[in-house]
Scaffold this motif. Structure first.
Motif, PDB file in Angstrom:
ATOM      1  N   ASP A  50      11.138 -74.142 -27.707  1.00  0.00           N
ATOM      2  CA  ASP A  50      12.382 -73.518 -27.287  1.00  0.00           C
ATOM      3  C   ASP A  50      13.468 -74.542 -26.947  1.00  0.00           C
ATOM      4  O   ASP A  50      14.398 -74.233 -26.205  1.00  0.00           O
ATOM      5  CB  ASP A  50      12.128 -72.595 -26.094  1.00  0.00           C
TER       6      ASP A  50
ATOM      7  N   GLU B  32      17.032 -73.324 -27.579  1.00  0.00           N
ATOM      8  CA  GLU B  32      17.500 -72.354 -26.593  1.00  0.00           C
ATOM      9  C   GLU B  32      17.892 -73.061 -25.300  1.00  0.00           C
ATOM     10  O   GLU B  32      18.881 -72.709 -24.656  1.00  0.00           O
ATOM     11  CB  GLU B  32      16.428 -71.301 -26.311  1.00  0.00           C
TER      12      GLU B  32
ATOM     13  N   ARG C 146      18.944 -63.210 -20.867  1.00  0.00           N
ATOM     14  CA  ARG C 146      18.976 -63.970 -22.121  1.00  0.00           C
ATOM     15  C   ARG C 146      17.556 -64.346 -22.502  1.00  0.00           C
ATOM     16  O   ARG C 146      16.789 -64.814 -21.677  1.00  0.00           O
ATOM     17  CB  ARG C 146      19.787 -65.247 -21.958  1.00  0.00           C
ATOM     18  N   SER C 147      17.228 -64.148 -23.757  1.00  0.00           N
ATOM     19  CA  SER C 147      15.919 -64.534 -24.282  1.00  0.00           C
ATOM     20  C   SER C 147      16.111 -64.967 -25.730  1.00  0.00           C
ATOM     21  O   SER C 147      17.189 -64.786 -26.297  1.00  0.00           O
ATOM     22  CB  SER C 147      14.934 -63.363 -24.196  1.00  0.00           C
TER      23      SER C 147
ATOM     24  N   SER D 127      20.423 -61.014 -25.993  1.00  0.00           N
ATOM     25  CA  SER D 127      20.791 -60.662 -24.621  1.00  0.00           C
ATOM     26  C   SER D 127      20.650 -59.168 -24.396  1.00  0.00           C
ATOM     27  O   SER D 127      20.845 -58.370 -25.305  1.00  0.00           O
ATOM     28  CB  SER D 127      22.243 -61.052 -24.344  1.00  0.00           C
TER      29      SER D 127
ATOM     30  N   LEU E 218      10.940 -55.379 -22.687  1.00  0.00           N
ATOM     31  CA  LEU E 218      11.046 -56.820 -22.878  1.00  0.00           C
ATOM     32  C   LEU E 218       9.759 -57.362 -23.482  1.00  0.00           C
ATOM     33  O   LEU E 218       8.668 -56.960 -23.088  1.00  0.00           O
ATOM     34  CB  LEU E 218      11.310 -57.516 -21.540  1.00  0.00           C
TER      35      LEU E 218
ATOM     36  N   GLN F 275       7.703 -64.260 -23.390  1.00  0.00           N
ATOM     37  CA  GLN F 275       8.874 -65.011 -23.847  1.00  0.00           C
ATOM     38  C   GLN F 275       9.638 -65.604 -22.675  1.00  0.00           C
ATOM     39  O   GLN F 275       9.570 -65.125 -21.552  1.00  0.00           O
ATOM     40  CB  GLN F 275       9.810 -64.111 -24.642  1.00  0.00           C
ATOM     41  N   MET F 276      10.379 -66.668 -22.981  1.00  0.00           N
ATOM     42  CA  MET F 276      11.263 -67.270 -21.990  1.00  0.00           C
ATOM     43  C   MET F 276      12.442 -66.333 -21.763  1.00  0.00           C
ATOM     44  O   MET F 276      12.895 -65.667 -22.696  1.00  0.00           O
ATOM     45  CB  MET F 276      11.808 -68.615 -22.494  1.00  0.00           C
ATOM     46  N   PHE F 277      12.913 -66.292 -20.513  1.00  0.00           N
ATOM     47  CA  PHE F 277      14.130 -65.550 -20.236  1.00  0.00           C
ATOM     48  C   PHE F 277      14.851 -66.217 -19.083  1.00  0.00           C
ATOM     49  O   PHE F 277      14.269 -66.972 -18.314  1.00  0.00           O
ATOM     50  CB  PHE F 277      13.843 -64.078 -19.919  1.00  0.00           C
ATOM     51  N   GLN F 278      16.121 -65.937 -18.984  1.00  0.00           N
ATOM     52  CA  GLN F 278      16.912 -66.353 -17.841  1.00  0.00           C
ATOM     53  C   GLN F 278      17.915 -65.248 -17.549  1.00  0.00           C
ATOM     54  O   GLN F 278      18.235 -64.433 -18.420  1.00  0.00           O
ATOM     55  CB  GLN F 278      17.621 -67.679 -18.083  1.00  0.00           C
TER      56      GLN F 278
ATOM     57  N   ALA G 146      15.240 -70.840 -16.653  1.00  0.00           N
ATOM     58  CA  ALA G 146      14.436 -70.055 -17.588  1.00  0.00           C
ATOM     59  C   ALA G 146      12.990 -70.019 -17.123  1.00  0.00           C
ATOM     60  O   ALA G 146      12.449 -71.030 -16.681  1.00  0.00           O
ATOM     61  CB  ALA G 146      14.529 -70.636 -18.993  1.00  0.00           C
TER      62      ALA G 146
ATOM     63  N   ARG H  15       8.999 -68.097 -18.136  1.00  0.00           N
ATOM     64  CA  ARG H  15       8.235 -67.383 -19.166  1.00  0.00           C
ATOM     65  C   ARG H  15       7.363 -66.345 -18.489  1.00  0.00           C
ATOM     66  O   ARG H  15       6.652 -66.655 -17.552  1.00  0.00           O
ATOM     67  CB  ARG H  15       7.366 -68.359 -19.957  1.00  0.00           C
TER      68      ARG H  15
END
Length: 176
Positions: free
Chosen positions: A38, A41, A123-124, A128, A144, A148-151, A173, A175
């Motif tokens: 990632d 990203e 955000r992933s 978004s 979701l 996965q990574m998200f912030q 971020a 996971r």
């Protein structure tokens, strides 16, 4: 120094021996310390964050449920019972709890303090998603992808900004 090596300086062109050595070093790096999947990203996040002039970056309040990986660059919520993750910044606190909602999908329940209305952007790598909080600062995002990574990007309403809250708060971020 051997006489046959006296003419070789540090600025000589690379030869086949040099290329083999560099190839082995490259293979070692790819095998033992590969680039994070990632990375793009993460770089994009930093660039977008710099574009936000009044953004504050929240920090993770660690719990025993978080598992640091790859030099603390990723934070992973542990398996089993849902674990809450809390993010703190000067005057804003965000707590989120992931819960399984369907096969390989999560629901993210969140609360933001102080109470008020906020716009929340998740955000992933898949894009978004947006949600608005109720007056108590509660929000939920469903469907979701698991793992996965998200912030989160939090934007308080104008009334809260007049009370001194920053215009934008961004979480690191994680996971799930």
């Amino acid at each position: 120094m051997r006489p046959e090596l006296e003419d070789q300086g540090e600025y000589e062109p690379l030869d086949s021996c040099d290329e083999r050595i560099l190839s082995v070093i490259n293979e070692l790096h790819h095998r033992d310390d590969p680039l994070p999947e990632d990375l793009n990203e993460r770089v994009q996040f930093v660039l977008e964050l710099e574009a936000e002039l009044d953004a504050r970056v929240a920090r993770v309040s660690r719990s025993s449920e978080l598992v640091p990986t790859r030099g603390d660059a990723d934070l992973v919520v542990g398996q089993g019972d849902p674990a809450s993750v809390t993010f703190d910044c000067e005057s804003v606190t965000v707590m989120v709890t992931p819960r399984p909602s369907a096969l390989r999908e999560l629901r993210l329940d969140g609360w933001i303090g102080p109470e008020g209305t906020y716009e929340v952007e998740l955000r992933s790598p898949e894009g978004s998603r947006r949600a608005s909080t109720d007056e108590s600062g509660r929000f939920a995002l469903e469907g979701l992808p698991d793992g996965q990574m998200f912030q989160l990007v939090i934007r308080p309403d104008e009334a809260l900004q007049r009370e001194g809250l920053p215009a934008v708060v961004v979480t690191p971020a994680v996971r799930l």
